[in-house]
Scaffold this motif. Structure first.
Motif, PDB file in Angstrom:
ATOM      1  N   VAL A  97     -22.094  -6.358  10.486  1.00 19.67           N
ATOM      2  CA  VAL A  97     -21.286  -6.091  11.681  1.00 19.67           C
ATOM      3  C   VAL A  97     -21.142  -4.588  11.916  1.00 19.67           C
ATOM      4  O   VAL A  97     -20.748  -3.842  11.018  1.00 19.67           O
ATOM      5  N   ASP A  98     -21.457  -4.182  13.137  1.00 17.13           N
ATOM      6  CA  ASP A  98     -21.323  -2.786  13.559  1.00 17.13           C
ATOM      7  C   ASP A  98     -19.934  -2.628  14.185  1.00 17.13           C
ATOM      8  O   ASP A  98     -19.657  -3.170  15.251  1.00 17.13           O
ATOM      9  N   ARG A  99     -19.073  -1.853  13.546  1.00 15.92           N
ATOM     10  CA  ARG A  99     -17.688  -1.738  14.007  1.00 15.92           C
ATOM     11  C   ARG A  99     -17.584  -1.109  15.396  1.00 15.92           C
ATOM     12  O   ARG A  99     -16.748  -1.519  16.211  1.00 15.92           O
ATOM     13  N   GLU A 100     -18.399  -0.100  15.658  1.00 17.69           N
ATOM     14  CA  GLU A 100     -18.342   0.553  16.970  1.00 17.69           C
ATOM     15  C   GLU A 100     -18.779  -0.397  18.077  1.00 17.69           C
ATOM     16  O   GLU A 100     -18.193  -0.415  19.165  1.00 17.69           O
ATOM     17  N   GLU A 101     -19.801  -1.194  17.813  1.00 15.46           N
ATOM     18  CA  GLU A 101     -20.235  -2.184  18.802  1.00 15.46           C
ATOM     19  C   GLU A 101     -19.170  -3.260  18.995  1.00 15.46           C
ATOM     20  O   GLU A 101     -18.966  -3.757  20.110  1.00 15.46           O
ATOM     21  N   TRP A 102     -18.495  -3.616  17.928  1.00 11.14           N
ATOM     22  CA  TRP A 102     -17.419  -4.602  18.020  1.00 11.14           C
ATOM     23  C   TRP A 102     -16.326  -4.099  18.976  1.00 11.14           C
ATOM     24  O   TRP A 102     -15.858  -4.819  19.847  1.00 11.14           O
ATOM     25  N   ARG A 103     -15.961  -2.843  18.810  1.00 12.54           N
ATOM     26  CA  ARG A 103     -14.952  -2.252  19.704  1.00 12.54           C
ATOM     27  C   ARG A 103     -15.437  -2.245  21.153  1.00 12.54           C
ATOM     28  O   ARG A 103     -14.671  -2.506  22.078  1.00 12.54           O
ATOM     29  N   ARG A 104     -16.705  -1.948  21.349  1.00 10.79           N
ATOM     30  CA  ARG A 104     -17.263  -1.904  22.705  1.00 10.79           C
ATOM     31  C   ARG A 104     -17.240  -3.292  23.358  1.00 10.79           C
ATOM     32  O   ARG A 104     -16.907  -3.428  24.537  1.00 10.79           O
ATOM     33  N   VAL A 105     -17.589  -4.309  22.583  1.00  8.46           N
ATOM     34  CA  VAL A 105     -17.587  -5.685  23.112  1.00  8.46           C
ATOM     35  C   VAL A 105     -16.165  -6.136  23.431  1.00  8.46           C
ATOM     36  O   VAL A 105     -15.915  -6.742  24.479  1.00  8.46           O
ATOM     37  N   LEU A 106     -15.232  -5.840  22.556  1.00 10.16           N
ATOM     38  CA  LEU A 106     -13.831  -6.194  22.816  1.00 10.16           C
ATOM     39  C   LEU A 106     -13.303  -5.490  24.063  1.00 10.16           C
ATOM     40  O   LEU A 106     -12.548  -6.072  24.849  1.00 10.16           O
ATOM     41  N   GLU A 107     -13.712  -4.258  24.261  1.00 12.51           N
ATOM     42  CA  GLU A 107     -13.285  -3.510  25.449  1.00 12.51           C
ATOM     43  C   GLU A 107     -13.770  -4.200  26.720  1.00 12.51           C
ATOM     44  O   GLU A 107     -13.006  -4.397  27.672  1.00 12.51           O
ATOM     45  N   SER A 108     -15.045  -4.579  26.718  1.00 13.44           N
ATOM     46  CA  SER A 108     -15.638  -5.193  27.912  1.00 13.44           C
ATOM     47  C   SER A 108     -15.161  -6.624  28.143  1.00 13.44           C
ATOM     48  O   SER A 108     -14.878  -7.011  29.282  1.00 13.44           O
ATOM     49  N   ASN A 109     -15.087  -7.400  27.075  1.00 15.53           N
ATOM     50  CA  ASN A 109     -14.878  -8.841  27.210  1.00 15.53           C
ATOM     51  C   ASN A 109     -13.424  -9.282  27.151  1.00 15.53           C
ATOM     52  O   ASN A 109     -13.099 -10.387  27.600  1.00 15.53           O
ATOM     53  N   THR A 110     -12.558  -8.454  26.591  1.00 17.90           N
ATOM     54  CA  THR A 110     -11.163  -8.865  26.400  1.00 17.90           C
ATOM     55  C   THR A 110     -10.181  -7.948  27.132  1.00 17.90           C
ATOM     56  O   THR A 110      -9.372  -8.414  27.938  1.00 17.90           O
ATOM     57  N   ILE A 111     -10.267  -6.655  26.864  1.00 18.04           N
ATOM     58  CA  ILE A 111      -9.300  -5.722  27.451  1.00 18.04           C
ATOM     59  C   ILE A 111      -9.539  -5.550  28.945  1.00 18.04           C
ATOM     60  O   ILE A 111      -8.604  -5.603  29.744  1.00 18.04           O
ATOM     61  N   ALA A 112     -10.799  -5.361  29.348  1.00 14.52           N
ATOM     62  CA  ALA A 112     -11.106  -5.137  30.765  1.00 14.52           C
ATOM     63  C   ALA A 112     -10.671  -6.307  31.658  1.00 14.52           C
ATOM     64  O   ALA A 112     -10.074  -6.076  32.717  1.00 14.52           O
ATOM     65  N   PRO A 113     -10.924  -7.572  31.285  1.00 17.08           N
ATOM     66  CA  PRO A 113     -10.450  -8.673  32.131  1.00 17.08           C
ATOM     67  C   PRO A 113      -8.930  -8.696  32.269  1.00 17.08           C
ATOM     68  O   PRO A 113      -8.404  -9.007  33.345  1.00 17.08           O
ATOM     69  N   TYR A 114      -8.220  -8.357  31.181  1.00 16.81           N
ATOM     70  CA  TYR A 114      -6.762  -8.278  31.293  1.00 16.81           C
ATOM     71  C   TYR A 114      -6.370  -7.184  32.280  1.00 16.81           C
ATOM     72  O   TYR A 114      -5.476  -7.375  33.119  1.00 16.81           O
ATOM     73  N   MET A 115      -7.007  -6.027  32.191  1.00 19.58           N
ATOM     74  CA  MET A 115      -6.679  -4.921  33.084  1.00 19.58           C
ATOM     75  C   MET A 115      -6.991  -5.260  34.541  1.00 19.58           C
ATOM     76  O   MET A 115      -6.273  -4.841  35.460  1.00 19.58           O
ATOM     77  N   MET A 116      -8.053  -6.037  34.776  1.00 20.79           N
ATOM     78  CA  MET A 116      -8.354  -6.507  36.127  1.00 20.79           C
ATOM     79  C   MET A 116      -7.218  -7.393  36.641  1.00 20.79           C
ATOM     80  O   MET A 116      -6.790  -7.275  37.799  1.00 20.79           O
ATOM     81  N   ALA A 117      -6.729  -8.268  35.778  1.00 26.86           N
ATOM     82  CA  ALA A 117      -5.622  -9.150  36.169  1.00 26.86           C
ATOM     83  C   ALA A 117      -4.386  -8.339  36.521  1.00 26.86           C
ATOM     84  O   ALA A 117      -3.702  -8.616  37.521  1.00 26.86           O
ATOM     85  N   GLU A 118      -4.106  -7.337  35.717  1.00 27.71           N
ATOM     86  CA  GLU A 118      -2.928  -6.495  35.955  1.00 27.71           C
ATOM     87  C   GLU A 118      -3.079  -5.686  37.248  1.00 27.71           C
ATOM     88  O   GLU A 118      -2.136  -5.565  38.042  1.00 27.71           O
ATOM     89  N   THR A 119      -4.271  -5.155  37.463  1.00 28.07           N
ATOM     90  CA  THR A 119      -4.521  -4.297  38.622  1.00 28.07           C
ATOM     91  C   THR A 119      -4.492  -5.064  39.935  1.00 28.07           C
ATOM     92  O   THR A 119      -3.965  -4.568  40.945  1.00 28.07           O
ATOM     93  N   PHE A 120      -5.046  -6.292  39.949  1.00 27.74           N
ATOM     94  CA  PHE A 120      -5.195  -7.031  41.197  1.00 27.74           C
ATOM     95  C   PHE A 120      -4.266  -8.244  41.314  1.00 27.74           C
ATOM     96  O   PHE A 120      -4.461  -9.102  42.171  1.00 27.74           O
ATOM     97  N   CYS A 121      -3.256  -8.288  40.471  1.00 32.00           N
ATOM     98  CA  CYS A 121      -2.312  -9.413  40.486  1.00 32.00           C
ATOM     99  C   CYS A 121      -1.627  -9.562  41.847  1.00 32.00           C
ATOM    100  O   CYS A 121      -1.510 -10.679  42.379  1.00 32.00           O
ATOM    101  N   ASP A 122      -1.175  -8.459  42.421  1.00 34.13           N
ATOM    102  CA  ASP A 122      -0.492  -8.532  43.720  1.00 34.13           C
ATOM    103  C   ASP A 122      -1.419  -9.047  44.811  1.00 34.13           C
ATOM    104  O   ASP A 122      -0.988  -9.780  45.711  1.00 34.13           O
ATOM    105  N   ASN A 123      -2.690  -8.671  44.746  1.00 36.86           N
ATOM    106  CA  ASN A 123      -3.658  -9.151  45.737  1.00 36.86           C
ATOM    107  C   ASN A 123      -3.825 -10.662  45.652  1.00 36.86           C
ATOM    108  O   ASN A 123      -3.890 -11.362  46.671  1.00 36.86           O
TER     109      ASN A 123
END
Length: 231
Positions: A97-123
Motif C-alpha cells: 500500500v502506497d500511503r500517499e496514493e491512499w490519501r489522494r484516493v480518499l481526497e477524491s472519493n470521500t472528502i470531495a463528494p462531501y464538500m460538493m454536498a456542503e457547497t451545493f446544498c442550498d441549490n
C-alpha cells in the motif's frame, strides 16, 4: 420529469453518458470536468444539446469549488450527482500500500463528494426533486468483502457510504434525499474492456433510480439494477 442536474467527472465514461442521456430527455445539465480543453466529447455534446453547460471543476480544488458555488448561487439543482473519482494504483494487497496514493484516493472519493454536498446544498434544497447521489462501489460494502485486499479503493468507498448515511440524516429536515450508487462493472477506462456492461447500459438503469428517488429511499445503497446492497 425534467429539471437541472449537476454531474462531476463528465469528460468520459459514466459521467459523459449520463450527461448525454439526461440532455436527450430535456434536462439542463451542469457537466463538470477537470479540464475543459481536453473534454472534446463533452464539447461535442454541448454542440448537439445547448442545455448542456460544461463547467471546469477539479473536485479536489476547493477554492475552485467555492467559486463555482458562488457563480451558481440561487440556481436550483434537482440532482447533484458526485460521479468523479480516482481508483488509484491496482494490486494494493497487504504490504503493497502506497500511503500517499491512499490519501489522494480518499481526497477524491470521500472528502470531495462531501464538500460538493456542503457547497451545493442550498441549490439542491431550492429545487423540486431535492436529490444528492454519490457514485460508490460494491467493493465498499463491508458485508460483501470476501476476497480482502484492495485497501485503498475499498476504504474510500466504504467511507463515502458513511458520508451518505450521515447526510441522509442531517439533510432530511430540508427534504433532501441522499443515495449511494453502484454502477456495476462498466466498460470504461477505470473498469477496463473486460467489464460486464456498457456505460450506456449502466447509465440507463442509474437514471431510472435517480429520477424515481425520494426521501423513502434516502440513506440506502443501490445497485444499478435497483436492488439494495448491504453496507
Amino acid at each position: 420529469m425534467s429539471g437541472t442536474i449537476m454531474i462531476t467527472g463528465c469528460n468520459r465514461g459514466i459521467g459523459l453518458e449520463l450527461a448525454s442521456q439526461f440532455a436527450q430527455d430535456g434536462w439542463r445539465v451542469f457537466a463538470c470536468c477537470r479540464d475543459l480543453k481536453k473534454a472534446e466529447d463533452l464539447q461535442s455534446l454541448q454542440a448537439e444539446f445547448p442545455r448542456v453547460q460544461p463547467l471546469q471543476l477539479d473536485v479536489t480544488d476547493y477554492d475552485q469549488m467555492i467559486s463555482l458555488g458562488k457563480a451558481l448561487h440561487g440556481e436550483p439543482i434537482d440532482i447533484l450527482l458526485n460521479n468523479a473519482g480516482y481508483y488509484g494504483p491496482k494490486g494494493t494487497s497487504f504490504g503493497q500500500v502506497d500511503r500517499e496514493e491512499w490519501r489522494r484516493v480518499l481526497e477524491s472519493n470521500t472528502i470531495a463528494p462531501y464538500m460538493m454536498a456542503e457547497t451545493f446544498c442550498d441549490n439542491v434544497a431550492a429545487s423540486e426533486h431535492k436529490l444528492m447521489a454519490m457514485m460508490s462501489s460494491k467493493v465498499g460494502s463491508i458485508a460483501d468483502n470476501r476476497s480482502g485486499g484492495g485497501y485503498i479503493y475499498r476504504s474510500s468507498k466504504t467511507a463515502l457510504n458513511q458520508v451518505v448515511k450521515s447526510l441522509s440524516i442531517d439533510l432530511k429536515e430540508r427534504g433532501i434525499a441522499v443515495l449511494a450508487l453502484h454502477p456495476g462493472w462498466v466498460q470504461t477506462a477505470m473498469g477496463g474492456p473486460g467489464a460486464l456492461i456498457s456505460a450506456a447500459q449502466s447509465t440507463k438503469a442509474l437514471k431510472k433510480i435517480l429520477v424515481g428517488a425520494d426521501l423513502g429511499k434516502s440513506g440506502h445503497f443501490y445497485n444499478y439494477d435497483g436492488s439494495e446492497i448491504p453496507w
